[in-house]
Design a protein around this motif. Sequence first.
Motif, PDB file in Angstrom:
ATOM      1  N   ASP A  33     -12.497  23.738  44.973  1.00 63.29           N
ATOM      2  CA  ASP A  33     -11.324  23.081  45.876  1.00 63.29           C
ATOM      3  C   ASP A  33     -10.160  24.105  45.692  1.00 63.29           C
ATOM      4  O   ASP A  33      -9.648  24.655  44.462  1.00 63.29           O
ATOM      5  CB  ASP A  33     -10.883  21.728  45.664  1.00 63.29           C
ATOM      6  N   TYR A  34      -9.450  24.298  46.764  1.00 57.53           N
ATOM      7  CA  TYR A  34      -7.964  24.949  46.607  1.00 57.53           C
ATOM      8  C   TYR A  34      -7.017  23.638  46.597  1.00 57.53           C
ATOM      9  O   TYR A  34      -7.233  22.742  47.238  1.00 57.53           O
ATOM     10  CB  TYR A  34      -7.832  25.670  48.019  1.00 57.53           C
ATOM     11  N   GLN A  35      -6.093  24.073  45.813  1.00 60.13           N
ATOM     12  CA  GLN A  35      -5.145  22.744  45.384  1.00 60.13           C
ATOM     13  C   GLN A  35      -3.591  23.486  45.911  1.00 60.13           C
ATOM     14  O   GLN A  35      -3.249  24.569  45.025  1.00 60.13           O
ATOM     15  CB  GLN A  35      -5.288  21.980  44.464  1.00 60.13           C
ATOM     16  N   PHE A  36      -2.900  22.800  46.741  1.00 58.72           N
ATOM     17  CA  PHE A  36      -1.531  23.134  47.119  1.00 58.72           C
ATOM     18  C   PHE A  36      -0.763  22.097  46.527  1.00 58.72           C
ATOM     19  O   PHE A  36      -1.001  20.892  46.576  1.00 58.72           O
ATOM     20  CB  PHE A  36      -1.415  23.535  48.422  1.00 58.72           C
ATOM     21  N   ILE A  37       0.568  22.337  45.577  1.00 62.90           N
ATOM     22  CA  ILE A  37       1.439  21.363  45.143  1.00 62.90           C
ATOM     23  C   ILE A  37       2.759  21.923  45.683  1.00 62.90           C
ATOM     24  O   ILE A  37       3.256  23.164  45.227  1.00 62.90           O
ATOM     25  CB  ILE A  37       1.575  21.383  43.689  1.00 62.90           C
ATOM     26  N   LYS A  38       3.569  21.062  46.409  1.00 68.65           N
ATOM     27  CA  LYS A  38       4.764  21.514  47.149  1.00 68.65           C
ATOM     28  C   LYS A  38       5.853  21.005  45.714  1.00 68.65           C
ATOM     29  O   LYS A  38       6.049  19.943  45.898  1.00 68.65           O
ATOM     30  CB  LYS A  38       5.178  20.779  48.321  1.00 68.65           C
ATOM     31  N   ASP A  39       6.540  21.900  45.146  1.00 66.98           N
ATOM     32  CA  ASP A  39       7.349  21.712  44.100  1.00 66.98           C
ATOM     33  C   ASP A  39       8.409  21.156  44.646  1.00 66.98           C
ATOM     34  O   ASP A  39       9.418  21.821  45.342  1.00 66.98           O
ATOM     35  CB  ASP A  39       7.469  22.975  43.271  1.00 66.98           C
ATOM     36  N   SER A  40       8.811  19.800  44.175  1.00 68.22           N
ATOM     37  CA  SER A  40       9.991  19.048  44.722  1.00 68.22           C
ATOM     38  C   SER A  40      11.149  19.483  43.962  1.00 68.22           C
ATOM     39  O   SER A  40      12.206  18.843  44.022  1.00 68.22           O
ATOM     40  CB  SER A  40       9.845  17.407  44.527  1.00 68.22           C
ATOM     41  N   ARG A  41      11.211  20.270  42.967  1.00 74.11           N
ATOM     42  CA  ARG A  41      12.161  20.909  42.001  1.00 74.11           C
ATOM     43  C   ARG A  41      12.781  21.857  42.636  1.00 74.11           C
ATOM     44  O   ARG A  41      13.761  22.578  41.992  1.00 74.11           O
ATOM     45  CB  ARG A  41      11.738  21.100  40.468  1.00 74.11           C
ATOM     46  N   LEU A  42      12.278  22.449  43.684  1.00 79.31           N
ATOM     47  CA  LEU A  42      12.919  23.604  44.338  1.00 79.31           C
ATOM     48  C   LEU A  42      12.377  24.831  43.640  1.00 79.31           C
ATOM     49  O   LEU A  42      13.159  25.965  43.934  1.00 79.31           O
ATOM     50  CB  LEU A  42      14.403  23.526  44.642  1.00 79.31           C
ATOM     51  N   PHE A  43      11.503  24.754  42.780  1.00 78.07           N
ATOM     52  CA  PHE A  43      10.813  25.834  42.011  1.00 78.07           C
ATOM     53  C   PHE A  43       9.834  26.510  43.257  1.00 78.07           C
ATOM     54  O   PHE A  43       9.684  26.010  44.184  1.00 78.07           O
ATOM     55  CB  PHE A  43      10.148  25.665  40.770  1.00 78.07           C
TER      56      PHE A  43
END
Length: 199
Positions: free
Chosen positions: A173-183
Amino acid sequence: MKKLFLCALALFCFGIAAQAQSATNEKAEIYGTYTFQHNRSNGDGLNTNGFSAGTNIWLNNSKSLGINGEYTFSTGDRDFRFTNGTTPATANLRARYNTFVAGPIYRFNPNGRVRPFVRALFGATRVSSKFNSGTLLPTFNDSATSFTFIGGGGVDVNLTQSGRVAFRAASVDYQFIKDSRLFDNQNGVRVSTGLVFRF
């Protein structure tokens, strides 16, 4: 003794009937896997190891379209070398990922011995990080919950004639995590293998 024999025979016949029924009328699966994950953020990579546990609920009579829900825990660490003035130093980053996702799953050849599948899952990942550089800098702890997308597929291979137990040969699987800390957002690849139980 005769009653004991009859009870054992009845249980044996009931077990065979239940297996035969589950082979044709299965409506759900649960699975557990070992999961290796490689994440990239800010140009740096981090490998993690952990486990996944999930379930599939089949929505139609063909048992091809369903809903997949999954929880994954993984952890990993890496060392960084840097210079504090003129003094070389080493720091350690340890990260933990708790991921909860759900979404549609489609299974090809749902009644066959080998059953490939594809899926698209949406949810959230709780990332907890600890940065330790010894005595040079204070230990830094951080955590955040961010939107996650997982997309990919895999192959299950039946281990029993009834199909009630299967081996997940591989799930990639490909996993994308949208960083909520603006990193920088995190992008990764997950590879899993384990066992599947059908009901």
